[in-house]
Scaffold this active site. Structure first.
Site, PDB file in Angstrom:
ATOM      1  N   GLN A   1       0.827  -1.196   0.000  1.00  0.00           N
ATOM      2  CA  GLN A   1       0.000   0.000   0.000  1.00  0.00           C
ATOM      3  C   GLN A   1       0.870   1.258   0.000  1.00  0.00           C
ATOM      4  O   GLN A   1       0.348   2.367  -0.124  1.00  0.00           O
ATOM      5  CB  GLN A   1      -0.909   0.006   1.241  1.00  0.00           C
ATOM      6  CG  GLN A   1      -1.902  -1.138   1.290  1.00  0.00           C
ATOM      7  CD  GLN A   1      -2.649  -1.190   2.604  1.00  0.00           C
ATOM      8  OE1 GLN A   1      -2.234  -1.859   3.538  1.00  0.00           O
ATOM      9  NE2 GLN A   1      -3.759  -0.470   2.700  1.00  0.00           N
TER      10      GLN A   1
ATOM     11  N   HIS B   1      -1.260   1.193  -4.628  1.00  0.00           N
ATOM     12  CA  HIS B   1      -1.639   2.607  -4.526  1.00  0.00           C
ATOM     13  C   HIS B   1      -0.706   3.517  -5.321  1.00  0.00           C
ATOM     14  O   HIS B   1      -0.684   4.728  -5.087  1.00  0.00           O
ATOM     15  CB  HIS B   1      -1.680   3.042  -3.063  1.00  0.00           C
ATOM     16  CG  HIS B   1      -2.788   2.401  -2.286  1.00  0.00           C
ATOM     17  ND1 HIS B   1      -2.779   2.268  -0.916  1.00  0.00           N
ATOM     18  CD2 HIS B   1      -3.966   1.855  -2.700  1.00  0.00           C
ATOM     19  CE1 HIS B   1      -3.884   1.661  -0.516  1.00  0.00           C
ATOM     20  NE2 HIS B   1      -4.617   1.398  -1.582  1.00  0.00           N
TER      21      HIS B   1
ATOM     22  N   ASN C   1       1.182  -6.456  13.321  1.00  0.00           N
ATOM     23  CA  ASN C   1       0.713  -5.078  13.447  1.00  0.00           C
ATOM     24  C   ASN C   1       0.523  -4.748  14.922  1.00  0.00           C
ATOM     25  O   ASN C   1       0.057  -5.590  15.696  1.00  0.00           O
ATOM     26  CB  ASN C   1      -0.611  -4.883  12.700  1.00  0.00           C
ATOM     27  CG  ASN C   1      -0.911  -3.423  12.425  1.00  0.00           C
ATOM     28  OD1 ASN C   1      -0.152  -2.736  11.745  1.00  0.00           O
ATOM     29  ND2 ASN C   1      -2.011  -2.925  12.959  1.00  0.00           N
TER      30      ASN C   1
END
Length: 245
Positions: A96, A114, A213
């Protein structure tokens, strides 16, 4: 049940802003994220606002000029994925991020879902140029440089909110997710679609999902393992466990 580390097939990786924070690039939604500390900055990433407001575009060009990614270098997490490929594993990366740190680290199978910050496109015609050349125009006194071919609006070759994603990039990302036996989601809040949905694509195709994460994500419930440790430490460790060194 077989531990996901023992699976020997292709490995898919989805990376978000969190993988680049150790390189000095802030994430967006974290406690000290770009949009958290400056909510107005999110407007710079919204296509409709960008094309409608010359003042916003001028601010966006200054933000591009000052982006810390220009000085950033790959960190141990980027390098760990290169090591995974060097160990003989088939690795496909869906990112991303627009910073190209994966490529600069040496990864050669990267889908930029992206786009990237190194090229400039016109929203009205087929004109393209390098970001460096366009920023030279900004430095020379053009706060909102126009397309030299048609006079239209220029922007970074990135996908803004409200813009349609590149269909070829989506197809390539889906192929990585569908063929992976292990799918690592690293440094992503997994809130932005369709990038986040690659986790579901991979799981539906039989992959083991591993999420690295700091904060909970909407896809944690599907994960074979969740790692909350700092990415720059966690990902090199996981790669060592995968390749057995």
């Amino acid at each position: 049940m077989t531990d996901w580390r023992e699976r020997k097939g292709p490995i898919g990786v989805l990376t978000g802003a969190g993988i680049s924070t150790d390189s000095g690039i802030p994430d967006f939604r974290g406690p000290r994220g770009t949009w958290t500390e400056d909510p107005v900055a999110e407007l710079l990433s919204t296509y409709q606002n960008y094309v409608a407001d010359p003042q916003l575009r001028a601010r966006a060009w200054l933000a591009r000029r000052d982006n810390p990614a220009w000085q950033a270098t790959p960190n141990p997490a980027h390098q760990a994925l290169v090591r995974l490929g060097a160990a003989g594993r088939q690795v496909g990366i869906i990112t991303q991020n627009i910073d190209r740190l994966h490529q600069r680290a040496g990864s050669d199978s990267v889908v930029e879902i992206h786009g990237n910050m190194f090229e400039v496109v016109c929203v009205d015609c087929e004109f393209t140029d390098s970001m460096a050349a366009t920023l030279e125009r900004v430095a020379a006194g053009e706060p909102d440089p126009a397309c030299p071919a048609c006079g239209g609006i220029l922007k970074a070759d990135t996908i803004m909110f409200g813009q349609q994603l590149n269909s070829a990039a989506i197809r390539a990302a889906v192929e990585i997710a569908e063929t992976a036996e292990v799918f690592l989601a690293v440094g992503s809040s997994l809130q932005v679609e369709p990038a986040a949905s690659m986790c579901a694509v991979a799981v539906d195709a039989g992959a083991d999902l591993v999420i690295v994460n700091a904060e909970p994500t909407p896809y944690d419930v599907y994960a074979a393992e969740i790692v909350r440790d700092p990415i720059g430490v966690a990902l090199p460790r996981l790669v060592s466990e995968i390749v057995g060194d």
